[in-house]
Design an enzyme around this catalytic site. Structure first.
Site, PDB file in Angstrom:
ATOM      1  N   ASP A   1      20.260  20.670 -45.778  1.00 31.47           N
ATOM      2  CA  ASP A   1      20.067  19.264 -46.127  1.00 31.47           C
ATOM      3  C   ASP A   1      20.320  18.361 -44.924  1.00 31.47           C
ATOM      4  OD1 ASP A   1      19.165  17.791 -48.242  1.00 31.47           O
ATOM      5  OD2 ASP A   1      21.154  17.295 -49.016  1.00 31.47           O
TER       6      ASP A   1
ATOM      7  N   ASP B   1      20.102  18.510 -56.160  1.00 30.58           N
ATOM      8  CA  ASP B   1      21.437  17.942 -56.310  1.00 30.58           C
ATOM      9  C   ASP B   1      22.014  18.220 -57.691  1.00 30.58           C
ATOM     10  OD1 ASP B   1      21.161  16.874 -53.754  1.00 30.58           O
ATOM     11  OD2 ASP B   1      20.136  15.108 -54.537  1.00 30.58           O
TER      12      ASP B   1
END
EC number: 3.4.23.-
Length: 520
Positions: free
Chosen positions: A351, A412
């Site tokens: 990420d 997420d």
């Protein structure tokens, strides 16, 4: 050699289901006047390139000039009457819009409006290649521009402004509830499946369940391979977005329809009514499940057809997305905390790399994730990898714009959800009530709150895993350490702690080993 593992459509979709950040685009109002009347239209601009006043009273009135009949890619495309102090309207294409802006600026224009034939997409590009461009650049839809000409005539003046937004939007609360609900329910569901496995009556049942789940269990090696594939997919999407985006949309439709069916079928099986069946090729199928499968397919197809209808298509995308996340959290298994640490740690690096490091590598200086979120090459299609919720607080004047939304990437939800699911299964295996499950779920909620706080303070999209991963991993580790179960928690084993359940099962179904007789 171990069993060969196949990647399901849901697993393939997970490869690209991680955080895609919002671009720096922002909605603004184009207040047009002509023929004695006025009308507001929506436009998109980049606030980091040019500032706009926040009120109509402070906006400057500019005369509009229609140049959609010329590409404006050369100085010779400027009409003889000139464009000084005008807001020129140019078509998309033929050359980069920043090149058009440079030519318009040389001609003395004060603003440039780019007309796009399809839905609006955010202005993006490498501004560093055109540092001399200072004029306002904005995008409006062809539909709005045509309506402007028909309603207001040829002699049009415009004012452009961008109303300020409140720092806090209650959309954050909605996204928070969706995220926490999904990880909590997915983890709890995974625990129920684990309990059924541990209560399997016979050794054959246990072995059959174990072999079935081997295809859905992520070993440390599988985790590493998975993350490598994620990186490859991200790069492929970056270079071949205009083709692969449709592949991803198709994968999402298939995977989400299957996931929605699995979620609803689990509920329907609890209903003791309407269980009539029909025979088909030697198998009995419940009629209600046949109708359910048709409904789930229909929902996915309707979303695919109307996915760009921003007023309501987000509802279907969120329903399909929640089902997709729930099904993956319940189905995919991390066998131990070591695999959890490897997966969450690597995806955190993934990420951060694609958000913060890739701008130093790409030619245009943009983050790969931001580029994919905006749709590279001006592509209007977006990857359906996020939960979308329209902003609940926005000024009435902004209703002319495409509904502004807040987003949260599937990754997420799914990635921390796999850890929470492991914690719940470990609770079931050790008989430790809900301590690991509740603690990790609360930690996830705290991580989400921290993400929103930073989002409000920084006023910029955040990689949520940067906050969710430390919160959940540290909390789970502290609980295991305090309970003196770290070694057991770290190694894990889905079938190592069944003695107490075996005893309970044998009391109900007593089987005597050796030469003794099974009680009837």
């Amino acid at each position: 050699m171990g069993p060969q593992r196949r990647l399901s459509p849901a697993g393939a979709a997970l490869l690209w289901g991680f955080l895609l950040q919002l671009t720096a685009a922002q909605e603004a109002i184009l207040h047009a006047s002509g023929n004695g009347t006025t009308k507001d239209y929506c436009m998109l601009y980049n606030p980091y390139w040019t500032a706009l006043p926040s009120t109509l009273e402070n906006a400057t009135s500019i005369s509009l000039m229609n140049l959609t009949s010329t590409p404006l890619c050369n100085l010779s495309d400027i009409p003889p009457v000139g464009i000084k102090s005008k807001a020129v309207v140019v078509p998309w294409g033929s050359c980069h819009f920043l090149e058009k802006a440079r030519i318009a600026q040389k001609g003395g224009a004060e603003a440039m409006l780019v007309v796009n034939n399809s839905v609006l997409f955010p202005p993006s590009g490498n501004r560093s290649e055109f540092p001399d461009v200072k004029i306002l650049i904005a995008f409006i839809s062809y539909k709005d521009f045509r309506d402007m000409n028909q309603t207001l005539g040829d002699n049009i003046t415009v004012k452009m402004y961008s109303p300020s937004w409140p720092n806090f939007d209650y959309t954050m609360v909605v996204i928070f509830v969706i995220a926490v609900f999904t990880v909590a329910l997915g983890g709890y569901w995974s625990g129920l499946v684990e309990l059924e496995n541990l209560k399997a009556v016979t050794t054959e049942d246990r072995e059959m369940r174990k072999k079935k789940e081997e295809y859905l269990t992520f070993s440390p090696l599988t985790v590493v391979i998975f993350v490598v594939i994620c990186c490859v997919m991200m790069v492929l999407l970056y270079f071949f977005y205009k083709w692969l985006v449709y592949v991803m949309i198709a994968i999402f439709c298939i995977a989400s329809a299957m996931s929605l069916y699995n979620c609803l079928a689990a509920l329907i099986h609890k209903i003791p009514y309407g269980q009539c069946t029909i025979a088909c090729r030697g198998k009995n199928m419940e009629v209600r499940l046949i109708f359910l499968s048709g409904l789930c397919i229909a929902v996915a197809v309707v979303w695919a057809v109307f996915r760009n209808e921003d007023r309501w298509a987000w509802i279907l995308q969120d329903i399909l997305g929640i089902a997709f996340c729930l099904n993956l959290i319940k189905t995919l298994k991390l066998p131990n905390f070591k695999s959890c640490v490897i997966l969450l740690g690597l995806l955190l690096l993934y990420d951060v790399f694609f958000v913060f490091i890739t701008p130093f590598i790409t030619k245009n200086g943009e983050s790969i994730m931001v580029e994919l979120a905006a749709g590279p090459f001006g592509n209007n299609e977006k990857l359906p990898v996020v939960i979308r919720v329209p902003k609940l607080i926005y000024f009435s004047v902004m209703s002319v714009c495409l509904m502004p939304v807040s987003i949260l990437g599937f990754g997420d939800i799914i990635v921390p959800g796999l850890l929470i699911a492991y914690c719940r299964r470990f609770d079931v295996q050790t008989g430790s009530s809900y301590i690991y499950y509740v603690s990790s779920t609360v930690a996830y909620a705290i991580g989400m709150i921290l993400t929103f706080v930073v989002l409000v303070l920084m006023k910029k999209g955040q990689p949520a895993l940067l906050y969710l991963v430390p919160c959940t991993l540290i909390t789970a580790s502290v609980v295991a350490w305090r309970r003196k179960e770290m070694k057991k928690f770290w190694k894990g084993n889905s079938y190592q702690m069944m003695d107490h359940l075996d005893c309970a099962t044998n009391e109900e179904n007593p089987v005597i080993s050796g030469e003794q007789i099974v009680q009837q």
